[in-house]
Structure formats: structure tokens, C-alpha cells
Design an enzyme around this catalytic site. Structure first.
Site, PDB file in Angstrom:
ATOM      1  CG  ASP A  42      -2.092   0.913   1.072  1.00  0.00           C
ATOM      2  OD1 ASP A  42      -1.908   2.063   0.611  1.00  0.00           O
ATOM      3  OD2 ASP A  42      -3.213   0.501   1.413  1.00  0.00           O
ATOM      4  CB  SER A  83      -6.265   1.894   0.033  1.00  0.00           C
ATOM      5  OG  SER A  83      -5.048   2.573   0.201  1.00  0.00           O
ATOM      6  CB  THR A 136      -5.657  -3.129   1.011  1.00  0.00           C
ATOM      7  OG1 THR A 136      -5.328  -1.747   1.021  1.00  0.00           O
ATOM      8  CG2 THR A 136      -4.955  -3.826  -0.126  1.00  0.00           C
ATOM      9  CD  GLU A 252      -2.832  -3.466   2.745  1.00  0.00           C
ATOM     10  OE1 GLU A 252      -3.518  -3.914   3.675  1.00  0.00           O
ATOM     11  OE2 GLU A 252      -2.943  -2.302   2.314  1.00  0.00           O
ATOM     12  CG  ASP A 257      -1.042   4.475   2.520  1.00  0.00           C
ATOM     13  OD1 ASP A 257      -0.888   5.146   1.485  1.00  0.00           O
ATOM     14  OD2 ASP A 257      -1.986   4.649   3.318  1.00  0.00           O
ATOM     15  CG  HIS A 261      -1.069   8.740   4.656  1.00  0.00           C
ATOM     16  ND1 HIS A 261      -1.685   9.635   3.811  1.00  0.00           N
ATOM     17  CD2 HIS A 261      -1.518   7.513   4.295  1.00  0.00           C
ATOM     18  CE1 HIS A 261      -2.481   8.970   2.978  1.00  0.00           C
ATOM     19  NE2 HIS A 261      -2.387   7.680   3.235  1.00  0.00           N
ATOM     20  CG  ASP A 299      -2.925   0.863  -2.690  1.00  0.00           C
ATOM     21  OD1 ASP A 299      -1.716   1.194  -2.644  1.00  0.00           O
ATOM     22  OD2 ASP A 299      -3.644   0.839  -1.674  1.00  0.00           O
ATOM     23  CG  HIS A 300      -2.393   4.718  -3.586  1.00  0.00           C
ATOM     24  ND1 HIS A 300      -1.569   5.120  -2.555  1.00  0.00           N
ATOM     25  CD2 HIS A 300      -3.453   4.112  -3.000  1.00  0.00           C
ATOM     26  CE1 HIS A 300      -2.112   4.792  -1.405  1.00  0.00           C
ATOM     27  NE2 HIS A 300      -3.259   4.156  -1.644  1.00  0.00           N
TER      28      HIS A 300
HETATM   29 MG    MG Z   1      -4.206  -0.773   2.649  1.00  0.00          MG
HETATM   30 ZN    ZN Z   2      -3.130   6.010   2.177  1.00  0.00          ZN
END
Ligand code: MG
Ligand code: ZN
Length: 372
Positions: A42, A83, A136, A252, A257, A261, A299-300
Site C-alpha cells: 500500500d 486504497s 485493501t 498486504e 502507506d 502519510h 494500489d498507489h
Molecule cells: Mg491498505
Molecule cells: Zn493512504
């Protein structure tokens, strides 16, 4: 029904959601469908992936992948995905709106790849370092309009056919805000839940196994999560090895991620290295057992993360960039619209080369399973 007939049925039924035109004379050839292990980092963009080259003690495991592609991550509603839409693209094969779990752009529930395979007697598993009801993992078994419906998702996971899962999220199952008691449903659905530790069981046929090891997300690696992700991956593989049917496993690295952040480079990189160790375990399995497709993607991207030079003081010149010493920088505390990597190993891995939309990863997995 013999095993051969079962897989013949798998192939024939899969035509319905594969690409019928390209299904050729090979339909008469029956071979065992490959296992599939899908790793989702993620928030893992190229710099996150690259960080493992510089900050780990050994060569990253992902260097073992022979095929590389790029995935375009936009959702149906936004240039920058979240996500939920990102994972639903993989699980349902459609681009949907940000926030949607297992639903199309018009908020109708769509069957997920995991559900379709379970209907064909496959085994399935989900592992995350977030709560197991987080966007996710939830996108593979759940169907809700908004990702924050984690209490509903807990009930949907119990009622699902997911055979093995491990992650956090106890508070969505026990001592819930709505005081609903899920124990009867847990028992009725053959689910054995462990909320204490990740230990192997005497796997019983027909039983599903769930490990819920934190109230919410698991702690970051930096705060003592240990080797949970790799151990859970190995435990799932141990469980699936008992079964005759092929398996579909999603793993995952949820907190790459969260480091993005938070704009905390050490957090992000420690999660990336942890994710890479779990990838290594899956590749070891795939190399040893064969017939296993391993895919790593994201996912990104998150954080606009960059591996920048540190600075050093040079006499008469003042501060200059030191191109031989790396540090981190961030461009945002949110997600970005950059393309993300796709790595593939195993049967039909070559399908994952190229530049394509994120939702076509679903089709690529299906056709790889069909041997197309
Ligand atoms: Mg996730
Ligand atoms: Zn995020």
C-alpha cells in the site's frame, strides 16, 4: 468428482469472466491451475521500492522477479485513487469511486476474484498489517459503499469463504460499539479465531482459520511487530500445502502507506524492508513448489517520497549536496498519481510486462490461471 474434473470445470467456468475469444484449443488440455500470491504494497511507488536497495542489509528479494510492468492507478472518480478503489480494481476488475469496497461506480456489489475462485473450490487467504477489515484486504471479500464500514466488513468476512486470514481489527469483531455478538456467526461459519498469537494449528479439514492480533492495525515494525508478515505468509503457505486445490493468497504491506502519510522516512523504509522479507518467503515457496504465480504491486504511491542527497559542508563552498549519501524527502502527506510498479514471477508472468490500467491486473491473473 476427480481433481482433474474439478480443474477442468475451473477452466471452463472461468471462461465466463476471462477472455473467451482467446480461449483456444487448449480447452481440452487439463492441467492444474497455478497458485496465485498477490502482494500489495500500500502506497509503494518506485522510490519506496528503491529504498530497499539502499537501506537494507541484503539484496532485496524483489530483484528476483524477471518481469516488470507499470500500473496506472486512477480511479473512476479521481485522478488520484484511494486504497479502496485501488484494491477493488484488482479484486473486481473495474475502476470504481474512491471509498468503494467491492462495488462498481454505481454502488452495485460485484463478485471478487477471491469469491469466484472460492466458488470453484479454491482455497483463499488474506494477510495484512492493518486491520483485516481495512480497505485493501476488505476489497477481496467485502461489499460496502464506504470503506469506513468496518463493522459491517467484519460480519462479511465471517460469512465469506476466506479460509485463512491474519491481521488486526479485533475491535470490529469483539466488544463492538453496537454490542453485537458475533460468536454464533463465527461458530456457524466454521471459523477458528485466534486473538493471541500466530501459531500453527493441527489444521482440520473444513475449518477456516483467522488470526486477529491487535485491536486496530498491528504495531509498526519499528514498534515491535517483529516478523509477523513473513511468519503469517509462511503459516498460510503451510495451511495451503495441506490442501489439494490451488490457492489465492493476498499479502498486504499496509503500513508503507502510513509511513508516507506521516512523512516519516524511517517508518516507511522499515515497512518496505519488512514487505520485501515476506516477498522472499513467497518466492522461496514458488521456486521450491513450482506452479505458483507471484505478483507484487501497489494500489498507489503515497507521500511523493524521494530518495534525495544529504548535504555536507565543503570549505569555501558552504553546504552542497552529497550525492553519495541518501536521505528522504516528501512532496505531500497524501497519495499521488504516479504509476506504480508491477513485478511478476511464475506461470504466465510475462503477461504483467508493459504499461496498463490497474484493473487489467484482474484480467491478467484470471487468464494466467486459465493458462491462456
Ligand atoms: Mg491498505
Ligand atoms: Zn493512504
Amino acid at each position: 468428482m476427480t481433481l482433474q474434473q474439478t480443474f477442468s470445470l475451473v477452466f471452463l467456468t472461468l471462461i465466463n469472466f476471462g477472455n473467451p475469444q482467446s480461449f483456444s484449443t487448449s480447452s481440452t488440455e487439463v492441467q492444474k491451475a497455478p497458485n496465485v500470491i498477490l502482494f500489495i504494497g500500500d502506497g509503494m511507488g518506485h522510490s519506496q521500492l528503491s529504498s530497499a536497495l539502499y537501506f537494507g542489509n541484503k539484496k532485496p528479494n524483489y530483484l528476483r522477479f524477471p518481469v516488470v510492468g507499470l500500473s496506472r492507478t486512477s480511479s473512476s472518480s479521481h485522478k488520484i485513487t484511494d486504497s479502496a478503489a485501488g484494491a477493488t480494481a484488482f479484486s473486481c476488475g473495474v475502476k470504481t469511486y474512491n471509498g468503494a469496497i467491492g462495488m462498481g461506480p454505481d454502488s452495485t456489489a460485484l463478485p471478487t476474484i477471491l469469491e469466484k475462485l472460492e466458488d470453484q473450490s479454491w482455497q483463499s487467504g488474506l494477510i495484512a498489517t492493518s486491520s483485516i477489515t481495512h480497505a485493501t484486504p476488505a476489497s477481496f471479500y467485502g461489499h460496502v459503499k464506504l470503506r469506513k464500514q468496518e463493522f459491517d466488513l467484519a460480519e462479511q468476512l465471517i460469512a465469506s469463504k476466506v479460509d485463512f486470514f491474519a491481521g488486526g481489527g479485533k475491535r470490529f469483531f469483539f466488544r463492538r460499539l453496537d454490542e453485537k455478538n458475533l460468536f454464533p456467526a463465527i461458530e456457524a461459519n466454521n471459523l477458528l479465531l485466534d486473538t493471541l498469537e500466530l501459531t500453527a494449528k493441527n489444521w482440520q479439514e473444513g475449518k477456516r482459520y483467522g488470526y486477529l492480533l491487535a485491536e486496530d492495525g498491528l504495531p509498526p515494525v519499528e514498534e515491535g511487530r517483529g516478523d509477523f508478515l513473513t511468519e503469517a505468509t509462511n503459516l498460510a503457505l503451510d495451511y495451503f500445502k495441506m490442501q489439494e486445490a490451488p490457492f489465492f493468497l493476498v499479502v498486504e504491506g499496509s503500513q508503507i502507506d502510513w509511513g508516507g502519510h506521516a512523512n516519516e522516512g524511517n517508518y516507511l523504509v522499515s515497512e518496505m524492508l519488512d514487505f520485501d522479507r515476506a516477498i522472499g518467503a513467497a518466492l522461496d515457496f514458488a521456486e521450491k513448489e513450482g506452479n505458483t504465480l507471484v505478483i507484487v504491486t501497489a494500489d498507489h504511491e503515497c507521500g511523493g517520497f524521494a530518495l534525495k542527497a544529504t548535504t555536507k559542508k565543503v570549505p569555501f563552498m558552504g553546504e552542497v549536496d552529497d550525492y553519495d549519501s541518501l536521505s528522504y524527502s516528501f512532496g505531500t502527506d497524501g497519495h499521488t498519481g504516479t504509476m506504480v510498479p508491477v513485478l511478476a514471477y511464475g506461470p504466465k508472468a510475462e503477461k504483467f510486462g508493459g504499461i496498463y490500467q490497474n484493473n487489467t491486473i484482474y484480467e491478467k491473473i484470471i487468464s494466467a490461471i486459465m493458462g491462456l
